[in-house]
Design an enzyme around this catalytic site. Structure first.
Site, PDB file in Angstrom:
ATOM      1  N   ASP A  55       0.838  -1.195   0.000  1.00  0.00           N
ATOM      2  CA  ASP A  55       0.000   0.000   0.000  1.00  0.00           C
ATOM      3  C   ASP A  55       0.875   1.248   0.000  1.00  0.00           C
ATOM      4  OD1 ASP A  55      -2.324  -1.282  -0.080  1.00  0.00           O
ATOM      5  OD2 ASP A  55      -2.923  -0.892   2.003  1.00  0.00           O
ATOM      6  N   TYR A  94       3.929   1.556  -0.944  1.00  0.00           N
ATOM      7  CA  TYR A  94       4.644   1.675  -2.212  1.00  0.00           C
ATOM      8  C   TYR A  94       3.714   2.219  -3.302  1.00  0.00           C
ATOM      9  CZ  TYR A  94       7.643   0.607  -6.178  1.00  0.00           C
ATOM     10  OH  TYR A  94       8.399   0.717  -7.301  1.00  0.00           O
ATOM     11  N   ASP A  95       2.513   1.673  -3.344  1.00  0.00           N
ATOM     12  CA  ASP A  95       1.555   2.154  -4.351  1.00  0.00           C
ATOM     13  C   ASP A  95       1.255   3.635  -4.174  1.00  0.00           C
ATOM     14  OD1 ASP A  95       1.263  -0.140  -5.790  1.00  0.00           O
ATOM     15  OD2 ASP A  95      -0.383  -0.907  -4.572  1.00  0.00           O
ATOM     16  N   GLU A 102      -8.043 -13.420 -14.204  1.00  0.00           N
ATOM     17  CA  GLU A 102      -7.340 -14.445 -13.420  1.00  0.00           C
ATOM     18  C   GLU A 102      -6.681 -13.811 -12.203  1.00  0.00           C
ATOM     19  OE1 GLU A 102      -5.019 -15.788 -16.699  1.00  0.00           O
ATOM     20  OE2 GLU A 102      -3.426 -14.327 -16.373  1.00  0.00           O
ATOM     21  N   LYS A 162      -4.031 -12.457  -9.570  1.00  0.00           N
ATOM     22  CA  LYS A 162      -2.677 -11.908  -9.671  1.00  0.00           C
ATOM     23  C   LYS A 162      -1.864 -12.561  -8.559  1.00  0.00           C
ATOM     24  CE  LYS A 162      -0.161  -7.579 -10.137  1.00  0.00           C
ATOM     25  NZ  LYS A 162       0.929  -7.851  -9.215  1.00  0.00           N
ATOM     26  N   ARG A 167      12.852 -11.640 -14.044  1.00  0.00           N
ATOM     27  CA  ARG A 167      12.457 -10.506 -14.871  1.00  0.00           C
ATOM     28  C   ARG A 167      13.559  -9.459 -14.977  1.00  0.00           C
ATOM     29  NH1 ARG A 167       7.198  -6.924 -13.758  1.00  0.00           N
ATOM     30  NH2 ARG A 167       8.325  -6.474 -11.836  1.00  0.00           N
ATOM     31  N   GLU A 204       4.526 -16.992 -12.713  1.00  0.00           N
ATOM     32  CA  GLU A 204       4.918 -16.539 -11.383  1.00  0.00           C
ATOM     33  C   GLU A 204       5.433 -17.711 -10.555  1.00  0.00           C
ATOM     34  OE1 GLU A 204       4.477 -13.351 -11.376  1.00  0.00           O
ATOM     35  OE2 GLU A 204       4.310 -12.621  -9.315  1.00  0.00           O
ATOM     36  N   LYS A 219      -6.032  -4.201  -8.028  1.00  0.00           N
ATOM     37  CA  LYS A 219      -5.324  -4.540  -6.804  1.00  0.00           C
ATOM     38  C   LYS A 219      -6.272  -4.770  -5.625  1.00  0.00           C
ATOM     39  CE  LYS A 219      -1.371  -4.409  -6.066  1.00  0.00           C
ATOM     40  NZ  LYS A 219       0.004  -4.104  -6.127  1.00  0.00           N
ATOM     41  N   CYS A 258       2.587 -21.167  35.469  1.00  0.00           N
ATOM     42  CA  CYS A 258       2.539 -21.854  36.768  1.00  0.00           C
ATOM     43  C   CYS A 258       3.717 -21.536  37.664  1.00  0.00           C
ATOM     44  CB  CYS A 258       2.402 -23.358  36.570  1.00  0.00           C
ATOM     45  SG  CYS A 258       3.953 -24.170  36.176  1.00  0.00           S
TER      46      CYS A 258
END
Ligand code: IVH
Length: 691
Positions: A39, A41-42, A116, A118, A139, A173, A323, A420
């Protein structure tokens, strides 16, 4: 739900934001354990995007918006076709805007979408030459990536050999399922390593690690199939023409794992509504999936639509990531609690500054064991990464070192068993109470013998441990069957102490029902709740005859608590019977059962006392006739006299008994104009109820 973007006000802030984002992305792709959460980073990237839109001439070359995140290292293998990233949307409105812009670009509505999950792992290109898996490439910067062919053979779903001897590149992935992640952490910590914070970190770290002494499995899901330079021309042409959904079917036929094997298979939809319905379905199933997903990928399914849309330098225009809220957040570690399990294992649990992750508020998270806390150098007050996936208990990752202020405090480890009081066996990483499974018994007996329960003088924890270890006591009722000879057989038990203990046990049998009930330790029945229940029902038989509805008539027992109390009482029926048979009192003096309708039809109502209808708070030290009374005994007295006891002063309080050194509660009572009484005045008021 849209998270607010980071506001960038000037060029300096922009440069700083780009630097932060680059660092974060580098840490992320290196499998680092202290990266910002998704979050954050976005928000940062969206802030950067917004600023760049207004200042197109000032865009920095490093900006995460202009290039694919990651960064190629020297010696990397070039990709045949760039491995692009995806743009994000966060709401149905943003998704609709994207479909509209796609339609404008291709000149018509998109005929069909594929939808589909992510997958939350790392993108990888797997090259097959005549059906054999020859190369694995990460990548990297999208243009070239690292050769990680050493991982061949450790990735489930990526066969060494395809069903057909074709030359193709499969893209997809690599991730760890929850089970693989647990396994990887167990193996890694057994080898003295630090556990990975998240399954994605674990997959990244594992994929790149070359000379490990051990291998841990990962899982692959394909989401792309494309030709290589050596691909047979007919096949190459066919791959270029097939719809995405057909390519996925073909990948499956070739033996490659795809989302078709999961509870959230890729589907196609012809309308925006159909896509959004599937988005909701996948989001709803997320918690139950055995692997992490961080969104839903929607693609124009037809090759012709994809070609017409084309790609930007960073992402294709024909696909978008919808997202879902991040499952990782950074929050602060406030405290560490030590809980003792059924087998005596003493496990640390982190208390967190509450943080919302994927719709639930997280306040606790697992810490593994003391050695792990030491290895990670966790401290109280640290900012930590918290990861929550599905129904798994949230776990704490590494401390975010650069957020340390210097005020962080070391985490103290227990010296004795927190349940105890026995010694702790620290010979293994997982600490264990020396009493093992008996720990629970020691703790429950010590609790039952406590001052506010059966008040058995001379039966402290040490004595309880002795009795349990000697095998003389296996449950609470056994205490009342102890003989003088048995006690004398114990070390450090002389005649006087044995007789005193027997006398205390005889006295304990006469305690009111409220204390017996409390001693049983039924969840949700602490001291004051036990008193309320006992006063309401008057006898143990009445309590046991009550169903959940009847229990809810007791103030403070709601629809959730009632059935659990009923169930737990039913569970300990044999123990209660055994206690009754041993002569333990099972009635509450002065209480009358609820609406006891007598045979002649008359209804008995509880007797009214001098405090009926009043809410009383006691504060300060009691003196005079009340001097010897504990707070619990004061509360018992208030309730015997018909009142309600409370520990805090509010507008609802009717009387505050203020003894010596009464402080803020007295002051608050004065502020609110609540009636005050000295201990002596109060003693006079309830004189008839003082026993
Ligand atoms: S399609 C050119 N499909 O998400 C299209 N990517 O944030 C790019 N990802 O780099 C890939 N699940 O690592 C695609 N079903 C899926 C995916 C998926 C996960 C990853 C992939 C990509 C990243 C972009």
């Amino acid at each position: 739900m849209t998270t607010p973007v980071v506001q960038i006000v000037d060029a300096a802030a922009y440069a700083q934001a780009v630097e932060d984002a680059v660092k974060a992305a580098a840490a992320y792709y290196a499998g680092g354990t202290s990266t910002p959460d998704d979050d954050a980073y976005d928000r940062l990237v969206r802030g950067i995007t917004a600023w760049e839109a207004d200042h197109p001439d000032q865009v920095l070359p490093d900006s995460p918006t202009g290039k694919v995140a990651g960064g190629a290292a020297e010696g990397d293998v070039p990709h045949t076709v760039a491995m692009l990233s995806l743009d994000n949307v966060f709401s149905p409105e943003q998704f609709a805007a994207w479909t509209a812009s796609l339609a404008r670009r291709i000149g018509h509505e998109t005929e069909r979408f594929s939808v589909e999950p992510k997958l939350d792992g790392l993108a990888i290109a797997a090259r097959y030459t005549q059906g054999r898996l020859t190369r694995l490439i990460t990548r990297g910067d999208g243009i070239a990536g690292e050769d990680v062919s050493h991982a061949i053979g450790t990735i489930e779903g990526l066969p060494d050999e395809l069903a057909e001897p074709v030359t193709v590149e499969v893209r997809g992935e690599v991730l760890m399922t929850t089970a693989q992640f647990e396994h990887a952490n167990a193996v890694r910590t057994a080898h003295g390593g630090q556990p990975f914070a998240t399954p994605r970190n674990a997959a990244a770290g594992t994929l790149r690690a070359k000379d490990r002494l051990y291998t841990v499995p990962m899982t692959f899901f394909g989401y792309g199939l494309l030709p290589l330079a050596d691909t047979e021309p007919v096949l190459a042409a066919r791959l270029g023409e097939l719809a995405h959904s057909d390519l996925m079917a073909l990948a499956g036929e070739l033996g490659v794992n795809t989302t078709a094997s999961t509870a959230v298979p890729g589907i196609t939809a012809t309308t925006t509504e159909g896509v959004l319905a599937r988005v909701r379905e996948i989001a709803a199933l997320r918690a139950e999936l055995p692997f992490g997903i961080d969104g839903i990928v929607i693609k124009a399914d037809l090759a012709a639509d994809q070609q017409a849309a084309g790609s930007g330098s960073r992402a294709p225009r024909w696909a978008i990531a919808y997202k879902l809220p991040a499952v990782e957040k950074i929050t602060r570690l406030l405290e560490v609690e030590w809980n003792v399990g059924r087998t005596g294992i003493i496990a640390p649990r982190g208390v967190l500054e509450p943080v919302e992750i994927d719709g639930s508020t997280i306040t606790y998270a697992t810490l593994h064991n003391p050695a792990d806390i030491t290895r990670r150098d966790l401290r109280l007050g640290d900012h930590v990464m918290v990861h929550r996936a599905g129904d798994v208990i949230p776990r704490i990752g590494a401390p975010v070192a650069h957020l340390r202020t210097g005020a962080e405090q070391p985490i103290e480890f227990p010296q004795v068993c927190p349940r105890c009081g026995s010694g702790i066996d620290t010979s293994e990483e997982r600490w264990r109470c020396e009493q093992g499974r008996n720990c629970h018994l020691v703790a429950s007996l010590s609790y039952a013998a406590g001052r506010d329960q059966l008040d058995i003088e001379g039966l402290g924890t040490t004595r309880v441990i002795q009795l349990v270890e000697a095998g003389l006591v296996t449950d609470l009722a056994d205490l009342f069957a102890l003989t003088r000879d048995q006690l004398l057989s114990l070390e450090r038990m002389a005649e006087t102490s044995s007789d005193n203990l027997l006398a205390a046990l005889a006295q304990a049998k006469t305690q009111p029902l409220s204390r017996v009930l409390c001693a049983l330790g039924v969840r949700g029945t602490g001291r004051s709740m036990s008193r309320r229940i006992a006063r309401h029902f008057a006898t143990m038989d009445n309590i046991r005859a009550a169903d959940a509805d009847a229990l809810q008539e007791v103030e403070g027992i709601g629809a959730e608590k009632a059935p659990s109390i009923v169930a737990e009482l039913a569970e300990i029926t044999p123990l209660i019977d055994k206690l009754a048979a041993a002569g333990v009192n099972m009635t509450e003096p002065g209480a009358t059962p609820p609406s006891a309708v007598a045979d002649n039809g008359t209804v008995t109502v509880p007797a009214a006392g001098p405090l009926t209808g009043m809410t009383v708070v006691v504060t300060g030290a009691m003196t005079g006739p009340l001097e010897q009374l504990s707070r619990n005994q004061m509360n018992e007295l208030i309730e015997r006299a018909g009142g309600r006891s409370s520990s805090s002063v509010s507008k609802k309080t009717t009387l505050v008994v203020a003894g010596d050194n009464a402080g803020s509660k007295r002051a608050k009572a004065e502020d609110l104009g609540i009636r005050l009484a000295t201990p002596d005045e109060f003693a006079a008021l309830v004189a008839d109820y003082l026993t």
